[in-house]
Design a protein around this motif. Structure first.
Motif, PDB file in Angstrom:
ATOM      1  N   THR A 119     165.218  57.147  15.330  1.00  0.00           N
ATOM      2  CA  THR A 119     166.072  56.042  15.415  1.00  0.00           C
ATOM      3  C   THR A 119     165.643  54.775  15.702  1.00  0.00           C
ATOM      4  O   THR A 119     166.427  53.953  15.685  1.00  0.00           O
ATOM      5  CB  THR A 119     167.375  56.586  16.345  1.00  0.00           C
ATOM      6  OG1 THR A 119     167.091  56.585  17.522  1.00  0.00           O
ATOM      7  CG2 THR A 119     168.019  57.912  15.920  1.00  0.00           C
ATOM      8  N   LYS A 120     164.670  54.628  16.438  1.00  0.00           N
ATOM      9  CA  LYS A 120     164.088  53.275  16.910  1.00  0.00           C
ATOM     10  C   LYS A 120     165.079  52.899  18.070  1.00  0.00           C
ATOM     11  O   LYS A 120     165.213  51.635  18.568  1.00  0.00           O
ATOM     12  CB  LYS A 120     164.072  52.312  15.852  1.00  0.00           C
ATOM     13  CG  LYS A 120     163.060  52.617  14.718  1.00  0.00           C
ATOM     14  CD  LYS A 120     161.665  52.719  15.166  1.00  0.00           C
ATOM     15  CE  LYS A 120     160.789  53.054  13.943  1.00  0.00           C
ATOM     16  NZ  LYS A 120     160.942  54.084  13.168  1.00  0.00           N
ATOM     17  N   ILE A 121     165.751  53.727  18.698  1.00  0.00           N
ATOM     18  CA  ILE A 121     166.733  53.453  19.828  1.00  0.00           C
ATOM     19  C   ILE A 121     166.171  54.199  21.187  1.00  0.00           C
ATOM     20  O   ILE A 121     165.864  55.383  20.990  1.00  0.00           O
ATOM     21  CB  ILE A 121     168.111  54.306  19.462  1.00  0.00           C
ATOM     22  CG1 ILE A 121     168.917  53.556  18.316  1.00  0.00           C
ATOM     23  CG2 ILE A 121     168.902  53.894  20.860  1.00  0.00           C
ATOM     24  CD1 ILE A 121     170.262  54.294  17.939  1.00  0.00           C
ATOM     25  N   ASN A 124     169.230  59.970   3.745  1.00  0.00           N
ATOM     26  CA  ASN A 124     169.840  60.335   2.709  1.00  0.00           C
ATOM     27  C   ASN A 124     170.994  59.588   2.437  1.00  0.00           C
ATOM     28  O   ASN A 124     171.478  59.214   1.397  1.00  0.00           O
ATOM     29  CB  ASN A 124     170.602  61.712   2.498  1.00  0.00           C
ATOM     30  CG  ASN A 124     169.561  62.630   2.349  1.00  0.00           C
ATOM     31  OD1 ASN A 124     169.049  63.038   1.146  1.00  0.00           O
ATOM     32  ND2 ASN A 124     168.875  63.544   3.264  1.00  0.00           N
ATOM     33  N   PHE A 125     171.372  58.533   3.468  1.00  0.00           N
ATOM     34  CA  PHE A 125     172.369  57.513   3.281  1.00  0.00           C
ATOM     35  C   PHE A 125     171.707  55.905   3.703  1.00  0.00           C
ATOM     36  O   PHE A 125     170.916  55.934   4.671  1.00  0.00           O
ATOM     37  CB  PHE A 125     173.590  57.793   4.315  1.00  0.00           C
ATOM     38  CG  PHE A 125     174.111  59.021   3.826  1.00  0.00           C
ATOM     39  CD1 PHE A 125     175.363  59.154   2.824  1.00  0.00           C
ATOM     40  CD2 PHE A 125     173.725  60.339   4.314  1.00  0.00           C
ATOM     41  CE1 PHE A 125     175.904  60.330   2.289  1.00  0.00           C
ATOM     42  CE2 PHE A 125     174.413  61.635   3.912  1.00  0.00           C
ATOM     43  CZ  PHE A 125     175.389  61.479   3.013  1.00  0.00           C
ATOM     44  N   GLU A 126     172.218  54.987   3.000  1.00  0.00           N
ATOM     45  CA  GLU A 126     171.908  53.759   3.232  1.00  0.00           C
ATOM     46  C   GLU A 126     172.592  53.009   4.571  1.00  0.00           C
ATOM     47  O   GLU A 126     171.806  52.169   4.955  1.00  0.00           O
ATOM     48  CB  GLU A 126     172.206  52.840   2.079  1.00  0.00           C
ATOM     49  CG  GLU A 126     171.689  53.471   0.726  1.00  0.00           C
ATOM     50  CD  GLU A 126     171.650  52.598  -0.564  1.00  0.00           C
ATOM     51  OE1 GLU A 126     172.470  51.685  -0.268  1.00  0.00           O
ATOM     52  OE2 GLU A 126     171.522  53.177  -1.473  1.00  0.00           O
ATOM     53  N   GLN A 127     173.531  53.510   4.944  1.00  0.00           N
ATOM     54  CA  GLN A 127     174.324  52.949   5.831  1.00  0.00           C
ATOM     55  C   GLN A 127     174.457  53.922   7.176  1.00  0.00           C
ATOM     56  O   GLN A 127     175.430  54.817   6.879  1.00  0.00           O
ATOM     57  CB  GLN A 127     175.598  52.224   5.529  1.00  0.00           C
ATOM     58  CG  GLN A 127     175.553  51.312   4.458  1.00  0.00           C
ATOM     59  CD  GLN A 127     176.772  50.658   4.275  1.00  0.00           C
ATOM     60  OE1 GLN A 127     177.448  49.943   4.949  1.00  0.00           O
ATOM     61  NE2 GLN A 127     177.665  51.030   3.087  1.00  0.00           N
ATOM     62  N   VAL A 128     173.973  53.972   8.390  1.00  0.00           N
ATOM     63  CA  VAL A 128     173.863  54.753   9.278  1.00  0.00           C
ATOM     64  C   VAL A 128     173.926  54.286  10.806  1.00  0.00           C
ATOM     65  O   VAL A 128     173.160  53.507  10.841  1.00  0.00           O
ATOM     66  CB  VAL A 128     172.910  55.768   9.353  1.00  0.00           C
ATOM     67  CG1 VAL A 128     173.101  57.065  10.452  1.00  0.00           C
ATOM     68  CG2 VAL A 128     172.691  56.732   8.121  1.00  0.00           C
ATOM     69  N   LEU A 129     175.215  54.426  11.365  1.00  0.00           N
ATOM     70  CA  LEU A 129     175.329  53.615  12.902  1.00  0.00           C
ATOM     71  C   LEU A 129     175.279  54.745  13.850  1.00  0.00           C
ATOM     72  O   LEU A 129     175.957  55.719  13.740  1.00  0.00           O
ATOM     73  CB  LEU A 129     176.674  53.055  12.771  1.00  0.00           C
ATOM     74  CG  LEU A 129     177.171  52.517  14.014  1.00  0.00           C
ATOM     75  CD1 LEU A 129     176.175  51.336  14.511  1.00  0.00           C
ATOM     76  CD2 LEU A 129     178.334  51.969  14.084  1.00  0.00           C
ATOM     77  N   VAL A 130     174.098  54.579  14.715  1.00  0.00           N
ATOM     78  CA  VAL A 130     174.239  55.786  15.755  1.00  0.00           C
ATOM     79  C   VAL A 130     174.648  55.056  16.997  1.00  0.00           C
ATOM     80  O   VAL A 130     174.119  54.241  17.448  1.00  0.00           O
ATOM     81  CB  VAL A 130     172.591  56.144  15.819  1.00  0.00           C
ATOM     82  CG1 VAL A 130     172.435  57.181  16.992  1.00  0.00           C
ATOM     83  CG2 VAL A 130     172.127  56.941  14.559  1.00  0.00           C
TER      84      VAL A 130
END
Length: 253
Positions: free
Chosen positions: A241-243, A120-126
């Motif tokens: 997350t691809k993390i 839902n958000f374009e900028q997400v930092l995990v």
């Protein structure tokens, strides 16, 4: 921190929380509730702002998070059950509509929670607690993410809110204010805040409180049981997350 009997109901009221910030000062709030209650929080944030608002999520090994959550409640004098009994009581507590902070297992099922924000958000930092917070790397990662100037390398990360079992229960109850009227404690604290003594007094108080806490390891049997509960969800989290979170959470390697 906002008192339990006061809720923020509008963007204007939320912004008022930061009115005391000085020019150039960076400030914000940390609210784990937003992650757990993502189904309610995501639509509300989109309603008040938009999909461009940056989202920062910090995750910890869910096994360690569960135990730390439990120890915080023990330290505060709220949790009377053993860790194992508290885990067994979780479903009953959820059925009785307890607050999410009492859900030691459900609070660590991150995959769908994180996915809701990423979709839902374009900028997400995990960020990962073990890789970013403990090492001190998180600060400049966050500033870079927000397009803000990095801080000098000389600044260090300060860890607060340590948890554990009280060594001396009377001392613990005194330092936590359990034996004193909350209103009196708040008034005394506000008076001290107005004096130059406050930073030193706060440091001494924190040191005394933390020295009276002891950390006991979780039993290997309980740790293994929690690993089984979280294993599938951790794999999903890594997929979303691809993390490679398993590289940093040793239980899941």
């Amino acid at each position: 921190m906002i008192a339990a009997n006061r809720y923020i109901k509008s963007l204007k009221e939320y912004q008022s929380l930061f009115k005391k910030a000085k020019p150039g000062q960076l400030c914000g709030d940390i609210s784990p509730d937003y992650l757990y209650y993502c189904q309610n929080a995501v639509p509300k944030i989109l309603e008040e702002k938009n999909a461009q608002i940056p989202i920062i999520i910090v995750l910890r090994n869910p096994i360690d998070r569960a135990y730390s959550n439990y120890l915080n409640h023990v330290r505060s004098g709220w949790e009377e059950l053993s860790f194992e009994d508290a885990l067994n009581a979780e479903e009953e507590r959820r059925a009785a509509n307890w607050a999410h902070g009492w859900f030691y297992i459900a609070g660590g099922l991150y995959a769908e929670q994180v996915k809701a924000y990423m979709e839902n958000f374009e900028q997400v930092l995990v960020l990962l607690f073990e890789e970013d917070i403990v090492t001190g790397r998180a600060t400049n990662k966050i500033l870079d993410f927000l397009n803000l100037e990095s801080l000098p390398q000389s600044l260090t990360t300060v860890h607060t809110n340590r948890s554990g079992y009280p060594k001396n229960r009377l001392l613990h109850r005194m330092t936590m204010g359990v034996l004193m009227d909350e209103l009196i404690v708040r008034k005394v604290k506000n008076l001290i805040k107005m004096t130059p003594l406050y930073p030193g007094a706060k440091r001494i108080y924190r040191n005394i409180r933390e020295m009276n806490l002891k950390k006991e390891d979780m039993s290997p049997k309980t740790r293994e049981a929690l690993k089984e509960k979280f294993q599938e969800n951790v794999a999903l989290l890594a997929k979303y997350t691809k993390i490679p979170v398993q590289e940093f959470w040793i239980d899941f390697q």
